[in-house]
Scaffold this motif. Sequence first.
Motif, PDB file in Angstrom:
ATOM      1  N   THR A 124      69.638  48.381   5.966  1.00  9.63           N
ATOM      2  CA  THR A 124      70.093  49.661   6.501  1.00  9.63           C
ATOM      3  C   THR A 124      69.412  50.854   5.859  1.00  9.63           C
ATOM      4  OG1 THR A 124      72.293  48.791   7.076  1.00  9.63           O
ATOM      5  CG2 THR A 124      72.113  51.169   6.738  1.00  9.63           C
ATOM      6  N   VAL A 219      80.173  51.226   0.039  1.00 10.97           N
ATOM      7  CA  VAL A 219      80.680  51.241   1.415  1.00 10.97           C
ATOM      8  C   VAL A 219      80.412  52.599   2.060  1.00 10.97           C
ATOM      9  CG1 VAL A 219      82.772  51.163   2.831  1.00 10.97           C
ATOM     10  CG2 VAL A 219      82.406  49.455   1.038  1.00 10.97           C
ATOM     11  N   ALA A 222      76.811  52.667   3.026  1.00  7.30           N
ATOM     12  CA  ALA A 222      76.551  51.789   4.165  1.00  7.30           C
ATOM     13  C   ALA A 222      77.026  52.427   5.473  1.00  7.30           C
ATOM     14  CB  ALA A 222      77.237  50.443   3.958  1.00  7.30           C
ATOM     15  N   ARG A 223      78.033  53.274   5.379  1.00  7.20           N
ATOM     16  CA  ARG A 223      78.610  53.933   6.556  1.00  7.20           C
ATOM     17  C   ARG A 223      78.097  55.367   6.714  1.00  7.20           C
ATOM     18  NH1 ARG A 223      83.743  52.491   8.390  1.00  7.20           N
ATOM     19  NH2 ARG A 223      84.411  54.658   8.141  1.00  7.20           N
ATOM     20  N   GLU A 225      75.572  56.962   8.228  1.00  7.53           N
ATOM     21  CA  GLU A 225      75.267  57.473   9.559  1.00  7.53           C
ATOM     22  C   GLU A 225      76.529  57.569  10.408  1.00  7.53           C
ATOM     23  OE1 GLU A 225      71.970  55.604  11.501  1.00  7.53           O
ATOM     24  OE2 GLU A 225      70.905  55.303   9.617  1.00  7.53           O
ATOM     25  N   GLU A 226      77.394  56.571  10.302  1.00  5.07           N
ATOM     26  CA  GLU A 226      78.641  56.593  11.065  1.00  5.07           C
ATOM     27  C   GLU A 226      79.493  57.795  10.685  1.00  5.07           C
ATOM     28  OE1 GLU A 226      82.663  53.851  11.698  1.00  5.07           O
ATOM     29  OE2 GLU A 226      80.896  53.026  10.709  1.00  5.07           O
ATOM     30  N   GLU A 227      79.618  58.042   9.389  1.00  3.07           N
ATOM     31  CA  GLU A 227      80.424  59.175   8.938  1.00  3.07           C
ATOM     32  C   GLU A 227      79.787  60.494   9.347  1.00  3.07           C
ATOM     33  OE1 GLU A 227      83.418  59.227   7.562  1.00  3.07           O
ATOM     34  OE2 GLU A 227      83.498  57.044   7.799  1.00  3.07           O
ATOM     35  N   ARG A 235      87.247  61.764  14.425  1.00  6.98           N
ATOM     36  CA  ARG A 235      87.616  60.576  13.668  1.00  6.98           C
ATOM     37  C   ARG A 235      88.902  59.966  14.216  1.00  6.98           C
ATOM     38  NH1 ARG A 235      86.153  59.047   8.570  1.00  6.98           N
ATOM     39  NH2 ARG A 235      87.530  57.598   7.489  1.00  6.98           N
ATOM     40  N   HIS A 240      88.937  54.096  11.799  1.00  4.09           N
ATOM     41  CA  HIS A 240      87.927  54.290  10.773  1.00  4.09           C
ATOM     42  C   HIS A 240      88.452  53.909   9.394  1.00  4.09           C
ATOM     43  CE1 HIS A 240      86.009  56.803  13.920  1.00  4.09           C
ATOM     44  NE2 HIS A 240      84.900  56.401  13.334  1.00  4.09           N
ATOM     45  N   SER A 243      88.650  50.110   9.041  1.00  4.97           N
ATOM     46  CA  SER A 243      87.312  49.552   8.910  1.00  4.97           C
ATOM     47  C   SER A 243      86.782  49.754   7.495  1.00  4.97           C
ATOM     48  CB  SER A 243      86.370  50.217   9.920  1.00  4.97           C
ATOM     49  OG  SER A 243      85.038  49.808   9.721  1.00  4.97           O
ATOM     50  N   GLN A 244      86.974  50.945   6.961  1.00  3.39           N
ATOM     51  CA  GLN A 244      86.509  51.235   5.614  1.00  3.39           C
ATOM     52  C   GLN A 244      87.219  50.373   4.582  1.00  3.39           C
ATOM     53  OE1 GLN A 244      86.385  55.408   4.613  1.00  3.39           O
ATOM     54  NE2 GLN A 244      86.546  55.011   2.434  1.00  3.39           N
ATOM     55  N   LEU A 247      85.983  46.734   4.703  1.00  2.22           N
ATOM     56  CA  LEU A 247      84.679  46.579   4.053  1.00  2.22           C
ATOM     57  C   LEU A 247      84.815  46.624   2.537  1.00  2.22           C
ATOM     58  CD1 LEU A 247      82.344  48.782   6.302  1.00  2.22           C
ATOM     59  CD2 LEU A 247      82.488  46.291   6.230  1.00  2.22           C
TER      60      LEU A 247
END
Length: 273
Positions: A124, A219, A222-223, A225-227, A235, A240, A243-244, A247
Amino acid sequence: MNNLFKLLQKPLTTIVSVPQQLPRRSYASLPKRFYKKTSVLYNDGKYEVTLDSRKLKTPNGALFTVKSEPLAIAVATEFDAQKERIERSKMHLSALCFTAIDNPNRHTKTDMVNYLLNYIATDTVLFQYDDEKDLHDLQCNEWDPIIKWFNERYGTNLEKTMVMSPPNIGADDKMKVSKYLLSHSEDVLFGFIFAVDTLKSVVLAFATIDQRISVDKAVALARLEEEYQVKFWGRVEWSHDLSQQELQARLAAAVLFVHLNRSEHFVKEKLVV
């Protein structure tokens, strides 16, 4: 290390077989808890977990045994934390242990190392884009220092790509990472794979296992771009957040599994002279 207990997708074709989260409506179909207490036994140089008087076994029927007492205690704690029903999808440490013991797909150490080496080209943090300045600046500020650390720590020369094509991973880089991974046991490699699959990043997984960054930070990276996109599209808090947290729990289990399977955490019997 205590924080990992508290926190306790290339897809399902991953080497590590872990139960997936079941929808809430399926709770009634989960197996009922049939035991009152859990305990840990030491037998013939290894540790076992008992559920009342029954010894814990893997899905394939093998006796559950580990070399690390803290790991056995952690697995017993997962079973003890179950309420009326046993939710295996939340028992990440147990699932990792079961997979390492059963090795249902008969993967060798070479298979697992090759899996991790091939993953680097899809990492990523190595895929960055400059068509959106704010996002690119964020990636540079947050991801680049971790890439730099990885290269310094493992003597590699990984470079990010700014296009859709995967980065070129040199043979020398693969050799250095391979040598490091091969120094570990098969059990430990299962933990590495679970961490990498969770974060979709070899770089972030290694940084977390090496305790360069925390589980929460890994975490979040890793997230990234999503955030970033959430700021524009809004949101969905429960989605969300769940999911967080999932992970974080998965990654914490992987890191704990790796550390507790390393030889310095094994309890050896004292020899009486």
